[in-house]
Design a protein around this motif. Sequence first.
Motif, PDB file in Angstrom:
ATOM      1  N   GLY A   1       0.813  -1.209   0.000  1.00 32.82           N
ATOM      2  CA  GLY A   1       0.000   0.000   0.000  1.00 32.82           C
ATOM      3  C   GLY A   1       0.843   1.254   0.000  1.00 32.82           C
ATOM      4  N   THR A   2       0.174   2.399   0.126  1.00 32.32           N
ATOM      5  CA  THR A   2       0.806   3.715   0.109  1.00 32.32           C
ATOM      6  C   THR A   2       0.529   4.439   1.418  1.00 32.32           C
ATOM      7  OG1 THR A   2       0.515   3.872  -2.294  1.00 32.32           O
ATOM      8  CG2 THR A   2       0.929   5.923  -1.108  1.00 32.32           C
ATOM      9  N   LEU A   3       1.567   4.965   2.026  1.00 25.77           N
ATOM     10  CA  LEU A   3       1.414   5.739   3.248  1.00 25.77           C
ATOM     11  C   LEU A   3       0.845   7.111   2.896  1.00 25.77           C
ATOM     12  CD1 LEU A   3       1.898   6.058   6.304  1.00 25.77           C
ATOM     13  CD2 LEU A   3       4.213   6.853   5.765  1.00 25.77           C
ATOM     14  N   LEU A   4      -0.339   7.428   3.403  1.00 24.51           N
ATOM     15  CA  LEU A   4      -1.000   8.685   3.065  1.00 24.51           C
ATOM     16  C   LEU A   4      -0.620   9.817   4.010  1.00 24.51           C
ATOM     17  CD1 LEU A   4      -4.609   7.396   2.260  1.00 24.51           C
ATOM     18  CD2 LEU A   4      -2.687   7.766   0.683  1.00 24.51           C
ATOM     19  N   ALA A   5      -0.466   9.507   5.305  1.00 23.48           N
ATOM     20  CA  ALA A   5      -0.149  10.542   6.301  1.00 23.48           C
ATOM     21  C   ALA A   5       0.431   9.867   7.532  1.00 23.48           C
ATOM     22  CB  ALA A   5      -1.401  11.338   6.661  1.00 23.48           C
ATOM     23  N   SER A   6       1.175  10.627   8.329  1.00 25.50           N
ATOM     24  CA  SER A   6       1.790  10.052   9.525  1.00 25.50           C
ATOM     25  C   SER A   6       1.809  11.070  10.654  1.00 25.50           C
ATOM     26  CB  SER A   6       3.216   9.574   9.230  1.00 25.50           C
ATOM     27  OG  SER A   6       4.044  10.659   8.876  1.00 25.50           O
ATOM     28  N   THR A   7       1.898  10.554  11.864  1.00 26.90           N
ATOM     29  CA  THR A   7       2.014  11.396  13.044  1.00 26.90           C
ATOM     30  C   THR A   7       2.696  10.579  14.130  1.00 26.90           C
ATOM     31  OG1 THR A   7       0.805  12.827  14.589  1.00 26.90           O
ATOM     32  CG2 THR A   7      -0.207  10.716  14.047  1.00 26.90           C
ATOM     33  N   VAL A   8       2.913  11.175  15.290  1.00 22.10           N
ATOM     34  CA  VAL A   8       3.499  10.479  16.434  1.00 22.10           C
ATOM     35  C   VAL A   8       2.586  10.691  17.635  1.00 22.10           C
ATOM     36  CG1 VAL A   8       5.456  10.272  17.999  1.00 22.10           C
ATOM     37  CG2 VAL A   8       5.857  10.762  15.585  1.00 22.10           C
ATOM     38  N   VAL A   9       2.108   9.609  18.197  1.00 20.34           N
ATOM     39  CA  VAL A   9       1.254   9.678  19.389  1.00 20.34           C
ATOM     40  C   VAL A   9       2.159   9.659  20.616  1.00 20.34           C
ATOM     41  CG1 VAL A   9      -0.639   8.603  20.648  1.00 20.34           C
ATOM     42  CG2 VAL A   9      -0.579   8.486  18.149  1.00 20.34           C
TER      43      VAL A   9
ATOM     44  N   PRO B   1       6.852   7.061  22.650  1.00 21.23           N
ATOM     45  CA  PRO B   1       5.902   7.470  21.611  1.00 21.23           C
ATOM     46  C   PRO B   1       5.625   6.357  20.606  1.00 21.23           C
ATOM     47  CG  PRO B   1       8.072   8.300  21.077  1.00 21.23           C
ATOM     48  CD  PRO B   1       8.205   7.610  22.414  1.00 21.23           C
ATOM     49  N   TRP B   2       4.488   6.515  19.870  1.00 13.99           N
ATOM     50  CA  TRP B   2       4.063   5.529  18.892  1.00 13.99           C
ATOM     51  C   TRP B   2       3.922   6.206  17.525  1.00 13.99           C
ATOM     52  CZ3 TRP B   2       3.437   0.366  20.030  1.00 13.99           C
ATOM     53  CH2 TRP B   2       3.430   0.022  21.380  1.00 13.99           C
ATOM     54  N   PRO B   3       4.885   6.015  16.613  1.00 15.63           N
ATOM     55  CA  PRO B   3       4.711   6.534  15.246  1.00 15.63           C
ATOM     56  C   PRO B   3       3.533   5.830  14.582  1.00 15.63           C
ATOM     57  CG  PRO B   3       6.988   5.862  15.670  1.00 15.63           C
ATOM     58  CD  PRO B   3       6.169   5.320  16.789  1.00 15.63           C
ATOM     59  N   THR B   4       2.611   6.590  14.034  1.00 13.49           N
ATOM     60  CA  THR B   4       1.366   6.047  13.512  1.00 13.49           C
ATOM     61  C   THR B   4       1.047   6.684  12.165  1.00 13.49           C
ATOM     62  OG1 THR B   4       0.595   5.848  15.793  1.00 13.49           O
ATOM     63  CG2 THR B   4      -1.061   5.609  14.075  1.00 13.49           C
ATOM     64  N   GLY B   5       0.422   5.924  11.276  1.00 14.14           N
ATOM     65  CA  GLY B   5       0.093   6.470   9.968  1.00 14.14           C
ATOM     66  C   GLY B   5      -1.155   5.861   9.367  1.00 14.14           C
ATOM     67  N   LEU B   6      -1.648   6.513   8.322  1.00 15.10           N
ATOM     68  CA  LEU B   6      -2.786   6.021   7.557  1.00 15.10           C
ATOM     69  C   LEU B   6      -2.266   5.452   6.244  1.00 15.10           C
ATOM     70  CD1 LEU B   6      -5.914   5.851   7.302  1.00 15.10           C
ATOM     71  CD2 LEU B   6      -5.806   8.064   6.119  1.00 15.10           C
ATOM     72  N   VAL B   7      -2.605   4.199   5.970  1.00 13.61           N
ATOM     73  CA  VAL B   7      -2.110   3.496   4.786  1.00 13.61           C
ATOM     74  C   VAL B   7      -3.289   3.091   3.906  1.00 13.61           C
ATOM     75  CG1 VAL B   7      -0.814   1.522   3.913  1.00 13.61           C
ATOM     76  CG2 VAL B   7      -0.108   2.625   6.053  1.00 13.61           C
ATOM     77  N   ARG B   8      -3.199   3.440   2.634  1.00 13.38           N
ATOM     78  CA  ARG B   8      -4.182   2.986   1.665  1.00 13.38           C
ATOM     79  C   ARG B   8      -3.652   1.733   0.996  1.00 13.38           C
ATOM     80  NH1 ARG B   8      -9.591   3.318   0.596  1.00 13.38           N
ATOM     81  NH2 ARG B   8     -10.024   3.048  -1.638  1.00 13.38           N
ATOM     82  N   LEU B   9      -4.290   0.588   1.270  1.00 16.40           N
ATOM     83  CA  LEU B   9      -3.836  -0.679   0.712  1.00 16.40           C
ATOM     84  C   LEU B   9      -4.247  -0.793  -0.751  1.00 16.40           C
ATOM     85  CD1 LEU B   9      -4.684  -3.109   3.657  1.00 16.40           C
ATOM     86  CD2 LEU B   9      -2.481  -2.087   3.099  1.00 16.40           C
TER      87      LEU B   9
END
Length: 414
Positions: free
Chosen positions: A79-87, A100-108
């Motif tokens: 898939g493609t990583l659309l956006a990321s952030t760190v919680v 911290p937890w690096p987190t992202g939205l992935v479009r498969l």
Amino acid sequence: MSDHGPSPKRRNPVLPPRRPTLPPVARTRHALGLSAAAAIGEFALQECRECGAVQYPPREACRSCLSDMLTWRPDNGAGTLLASTVVRRPYELYFREHAPWPTGLVRLDCGVSVVAFLHRACPEAEGRVRVRAYLDRAGRAVLVALPEQEVPDMSEDPLLKAFGNAPKGRNVLVTDGRSDLGQAMALAALKAGAETVWVGVSDPWKAPPGFKALEETPGITVLSLDVTEGQSVETLAGQIGGKVDILINTAEFHRTHSALSRRGVETARAEMDVNYFGLLRLGQAFGPAMCSRAAEKPKNAVAWVNVLSVFALANYPQQGTFSASKAAALSLAQCLRAEFRSSGLRVLNVFPGPVDEDWNQLELPPKLAPAKLASAIVRALEDGIEDLYPDPIARDWHERWRADPKVLEMELTA
């Protein structure tokens, strides 16, 4: 000065040991399918059999046509990583302790979007990634986005360490060093970076082939252990039980006598004494101490490994009583998994097909080499899975059993 003389010295308070915290365990029955796939190292998604739409999150009915004909199918996770952030300040206590937890939205590529933790080597947004499902300490699936291509020291990422049980830097106990598998397992754990490898031997004065070389290997310590003797197990637990990070139970009694032969009862009793009651003795002696250390820092107890057999799933009549003893051990191993769950201690059950050893001499190839099996167990520990089918025969047997246990039983008795 007080008239009552000097005040007694105050003792330092005894601080309680660190208690394990776990991620939230609540999942719907449908969502547990994702965890079941992760338990065997797969990433799977629901697919509608009516319209073919892929579903995420897991649900009861298709998001497109409302059909309830949903099945699980493996996905490559591309898939493609659309956006990321760190919680940095999660709400749940477990995640707060490990932030911290690096987190992202992935479009498969299959058409759905997922929220996943991010490996530190993942590219920036719009970069290509692959998503994998891992089990967290509560035994539930979490999604992790990895770089599309392998990178050096990939397994050293803090995320993967949190979900895995790598032997590197840990103290490992292999319960039986007399067998080819036990010796191969000890060497594989040492090669994987284990700090200390203890190897149990029931009759150290009767050295089996290759044992002397194992005993002289730096980093390996041979100790007396007979899983058929409660006192032997308890004595060893008293010596090292509070230091074991990974216990790998390779102790096994394996014979091929018919259940109807005169030696059937004698053989079955010996198989149960090692394969079932031996596991029970180990669990009672080592389990509580390992659970109590599951939250220690910087090194904690992480895993318990049971080498079972794929014959535990369905009885193989040519090795009928052995199959029965492994089925009993599997049931007990599932009980131990439930008992250990609250501490986060992972139970890895291993289901090999025929292993290349004396009691499988009459089995036709392919047979699994002990060294190959040991290497597969190390990889499974590193990946944090719960059920390992390490060879083609085991995987084929498992697929047939999942499809229809009754058909497999009939095939085996034909």
